[in-house]
Design a protein around this motif. Structure first.
Motif, PDB file in Angstrom:
ATOM      1  N   THR A  88       0.803  -1.221   0.000  1.00  0.00           N
ATOM      2  CA  THR A  88       0.000   0.000   0.000  1.00  0.00           C
ATOM      3  C   THR A  88       0.839   1.276   0.000  1.00  0.00           C
ATOM      4  N   THR A  89       2.162   1.134  -0.156  1.00  0.00           N
ATOM      5  CA  THR A  89       3.044   2.300  -0.063  1.00  0.00           C
ATOM      6  C   THR A  89       4.073   2.295  -1.192  1.00  0.00           C
ATOM      7  N   PHE A  90       4.221   3.453  -1.817  1.00  0.00           N
ATOM      8  CA  PHE A  90       5.192   3.620  -2.893  1.00  0.00           C
ATOM      9  C   PHE A  90       5.967   4.918  -2.672  1.00  0.00           C
ATOM     10  N   ARG A  91       7.219   4.905  -3.094  1.00  0.00           N
ATOM     11  CA  ARG A  91       8.038   6.116  -3.033  1.00  0.00           C
ATOM     12  C   ARG A  91       8.093   6.730  -4.429  1.00  0.00           C
ATOM     13  N   LEU A  92       7.974   8.046  -4.491  1.00  0.00           N
ATOM     14  CA  LEU A  92       7.889   8.747  -5.772  1.00  0.00           C
ATOM     15  C   LEU A  92       8.863   9.914  -5.844  1.00  0.00           C
ATOM     16  N   ARG A  93       9.519  10.042  -6.992  1.00  0.00           N
ATOM     17  CA  ARG A  93      10.299  11.238  -7.319  1.00  0.00           C
ATOM     18  C   ARG A  93       9.858  11.708  -8.711  1.00  0.00           C
ATOM     19  N   THR A  94       9.622  12.993  -8.852  1.00  0.00           N
ATOM     20  CA  THR A  94       9.000  13.521 -10.068  1.00  0.00           C
ATOM     21  C   THR A  94       9.819  14.627 -10.706  1.00  0.00           C
ATOM     22  N   TYR A  95       9.977  14.526 -12.034  1.00  0.00           N
ATOM     23  CA  TYR A  95      10.506  15.613 -12.845  1.00  0.00           C
ATOM     24  C   TYR A  95       9.294  16.332 -13.437  1.00  0.00           C
ATOM     25  N   GLU A  96       9.140  17.614 -13.099  1.00  0.00           N
ATOM     26  CA  GLU A  96       7.962  18.359 -13.548  1.00  0.00           C
ATOM     27  C   GLU A  96       8.258  19.228 -14.750  1.00  0.00           C
ATOM     28  N   ARG A  97       7.467  19.051 -15.769  1.00  0.00           N
ATOM     29  CA  ARG A  97       7.571  19.929 -16.931  1.00  0.00           C
ATOM     30  C   ARG A  97       7.087  21.322 -16.510  1.00  0.00           C
ATOM     31  N   GLY A  98       7.702  22.351 -17.059  1.00  0.00           N
ATOM     32  CA  GLY A  98       7.359  23.724 -16.674  1.00  0.00           C
ATOM     33  C   GLY A  98       8.220  24.227 -15.540  1.00  0.00           C
ATOM     34  N   VAL A  99       8.600  23.315 -14.641  1.00  0.00           N
ATOM     35  CA  VAL A  99       9.622  23.614 -13.637  1.00  0.00           C
ATOM     36  C   VAL A  99      10.986  23.203 -14.193  1.00  0.00           C
ATOM     37  N   GLU A 100      10.956  22.123 -14.983  1.00  0.00           N
ATOM     38  CA  GLU A 100      12.144  21.550 -15.633  1.00  0.00           C
ATOM     39  C   GLU A 100      13.188  21.113 -14.625  1.00  0.00           C
ATOM     40  N   ASP A 101      12.695  20.503 -13.567  1.00  0.00           N
ATOM     41  CA  ASP A 101      13.571  19.999 -12.518  1.00  0.00           C
ATOM     42  C   ASP A 101      12.746  19.069 -11.638  1.00  0.00           C
ATOM     43  N   GLU A 102      13.414  18.405 -10.723  1.00  0.00           N
ATOM     44  CA  GLU A 102      12.700  17.605  -9.728  1.00  0.00           C
ATOM     45  C   GLU A 102      12.030  18.539  -8.724  1.00  0.00           C
ATOM     46  N   THR A 103      10.790  18.224  -8.346  1.00  0.00           N
ATOM     47  CA  THR A 103      10.110  18.955  -7.284  1.00  0.00           C
ATOM     48  C   THR A 103       9.954  18.026  -6.079  1.00  0.00           C
ATOM     49  N   LEU A 104       9.734  18.614  -4.921  1.00  0.00           N
ATOM     50  CA  LEU A 104       9.626  17.811  -3.698  1.00  0.00           C
ATOM     51  C   LEU A 104       8.322  17.029  -3.622  1.00  0.00           C
ATOM     52  N   ALA A 105       7.347  17.422  -4.428  1.00  0.00           N
ATOM     53  CA  ALA A 105       6.080  16.692  -4.483  1.00  0.00           C
ATOM     54  C   ALA A 105       5.362  17.092  -5.758  1.00  0.00           C
ATOM     55  N   CYS A 106       4.483  16.219  -6.227  1.00  0.00           N
ATOM     56  CA  CYS A 106       3.620  16.514  -7.370  1.00  0.00           C
ATOM     57  C   CYS A 106       2.303  15.802  -7.138  1.00  0.00           C
ATOM     58  N   GLY A 107       1.224  16.561  -6.979  1.00  0.00           N
ATOM     59  CA  GLY A 107      -0.065  15.963  -6.636  1.00  0.00           C
ATOM     60  C   GLY A 107      -0.676  15.155  -7.755  1.00  0.00           C
ATOM     61  N   THR A 108      -0.689  15.708  -8.973  1.00  0.00           N
ATOM     62  CA  THR A 108      -1.223  14.927 -10.089  1.00  0.00           C
ATOM     63  C   THR A 108      -0.309  13.742 -10.378  1.00  0.00           C
ATOM     64  N   GLY A 109       0.993  13.893 -10.083  1.00  0.00           N
ATOM     65  CA  GLY A 109       1.924  12.783 -10.253  1.00  0.00           C
ATOM     66  C   GLY A 109       1.682  11.670  -9.249  1.00  0.00           C
ATOM     67  N   ALA A 110       1.453  12.028  -7.989  1.00  0.00           N
ATOM     68  CA  ALA A 110       1.131  11.028  -6.972  1.00  0.00           C
ATOM     69  C   ALA A 110      -0.157  10.296  -7.331  1.00  0.00           C
ATOM     70  N   THR A 111      -1.128  11.046  -7.833  1.00  0.00           N
ATOM     71  CA  THR A 111      -2.391  10.446  -8.264  1.00  0.00           C
ATOM     72  C   THR A 111      -2.147   9.471  -9.407  1.00  0.00           C
ATOM     73  N   ALA A 112      -1.330   9.881 -10.368  1.00  0.00           N
ATOM     74  CA  ALA A 112      -1.028   9.019 -11.513  1.00  0.00           C
ATOM     75  C   ALA A 112      -0.305   7.751 -11.081  1.00  0.00           C
ATOM     76  N   VAL A 113       0.630   7.888 -10.163  1.00  0.00           N
ATOM     77  CA  VAL A 113       1.389   6.730  -9.690  1.00  0.00           C
ATOM     78  C   VAL A 113       0.480   5.730  -8.980  1.00  0.00           C
ATOM     79  N   ALA A 114      -0.384   6.222  -8.094  1.00  0.00           N
ATOM     80  CA  ALA A 114      -1.286   5.332  -7.364  1.00  0.00           C
ATOM     81  C   ALA A 114      -2.174   4.549  -8.325  1.00  0.00           C
ATOM     82  N   ILE A 115      -2.740   5.231  -9.300  1.00  0.00           N
ATOM     83  CA  ILE A 115      -3.612   4.567 -10.269  1.00  0.00           C
ATOM     84  C   ILE A 115      -2.815   3.607 -11.148  1.00  0.00           C
ATOM     85  N   ALA A 116      -1.634   4.022 -11.582  1.00  0.00           N
ATOM     86  CA  ALA A 116      -0.805   3.161 -12.431  1.00  0.00           C
ATOM     87  C   ALA A 116      -0.370   1.897 -11.710  1.00  0.00           C
ATOM     88  N   MET A 117      -0.046   2.021 -10.416  1.00  0.00           N
ATOM     89  CA  MET A 117       0.370   0.845  -9.656  1.00  0.00           C
ATOM     90  C   MET A 117      -0.770  -0.160  -9.508  1.00  0.00           C
TER      91      MET A 117
END
Length: 260
Positions: free
Chosen positions: A181-210
């Motif tokens: 029930t637990t996953f670790r996520l690191r995200t490269y965000e377009r528009g920021v063009e770098d890693e961010t400390l969190a991404c909400g739509t990314g976390a949502t995508a990861v949960a659904i994809a898993m």
């Protein structure tokens, strides 16, 4: 002019907030937005969000990436905007607002966390080495075993600007399974063009994809991001993934004025 701003963060995903209900902000000035988001010469933030009036809902969300351009939905930004609206006394508790990807409902938990309903996800592209889906923003999801030492910026940029996604690009998520029930996520965000400390739509995508790829059968999933913890829940049925909620912290950091 003297511009009053507020700063909020959600699991380390930070945003410049501006009350634009009077319509004073020059919305097409991308250079101004980029300057305000600049961490050395401006206020600093992963993005800038305007809170505006809306005739049919409590308020409207207008989101800009830190490069100055208006962008697709930001989940953590949406949660922070809900907290901002409450602090401004625009809302008291539960709320409905409009964003670029449509209508959103949100509420406050007893522990102060903000729960935000995301859009339904009817379709997912499952490939051999990655998954692609849209959770309000486009997301590439890829599993990486040695996530701690992975070069997120370099590898994320290579995929974001590569042949897969063309000129529009995509957000790139690298994920590692911790338990069922637990996953670790690191995200490269377009528009920021770098890693961010969190991404909400990314976390949502990861949960659904898993869930979609059989990594978990859970429908409430903990996502550990670099800046904290988020929880994504959903229903899975013949229509895909519905009743999708993103829950996590949304906290005021500081306010001030800046000469622009």
């Amino acid at each position: 002019m003297q511009l009053e701003f507020y700063k909020y963060q959600g699991a380390g995903n930070d945003f410049v907030m501006i009350d634009n209900r009077s319509g004073f902000f020059p919305k097409e000035d991308t250079q101004l937005v980029a300057h305000l988001c600049d961490r050395r010469f401006g206020i600093g933030g992963d993005g800038l969000i305007l809170l505006e009036n809306d005739t049919d809902t409590d308020f409207k969300m207008v989101y800009y990436n830190s490069d100055g351009n208006q962008s697709s939905m930001c989940g953590n930004g949406g949660r922070c905007l809900v907290a901002f609206a409450k602090d401004l006394h625009v809302i008291a508790g539960k709320t409905t607002f409009i964003a670029t990807d449509g209508l959103h409902h949100a509420s406050f938990e007893d522990n102060g966390l903000v729960s935000l309903q995301m859009i339904d996800v009817p379709t997912i592209e499952i490939k051999k080495d990655h998954t692609f889906l849209n959770t309000g923003s486009p997301h590439h999801v890829q599993m990486i075993e040695d996530l701690e030492h992975y070069n997120i910026k370099a590898e994320g940029a290579a995929i974001r600007y590569g042949e897969l996604y063309g000129a529009a690009g995509s957000n790139i998520n690298f994920v590692k399974k911790i338990d069922d029930t637990t996953f670790r996520l690191r995200t490269y965000e377009r528009g920021v063009e770098d890693e961010t400390l969190a991404c909400g739509t990314g976390a949502t995508a990861v949960a659904i994809a898993m869930n979609a790829t059989g990594q978990t059968s859970a429908t409430a999933i903990n996502v550990n991001v670099e800046g904290g913890k988020l929880v994504v829940s959903f229903d899975k049925n013949e229509n895909g993934f519905t009743n999708v909620f993103l829950k996590g912290p949304a906290e005021f950091v500081f306010k001030g004025t800046i000469e622009v």
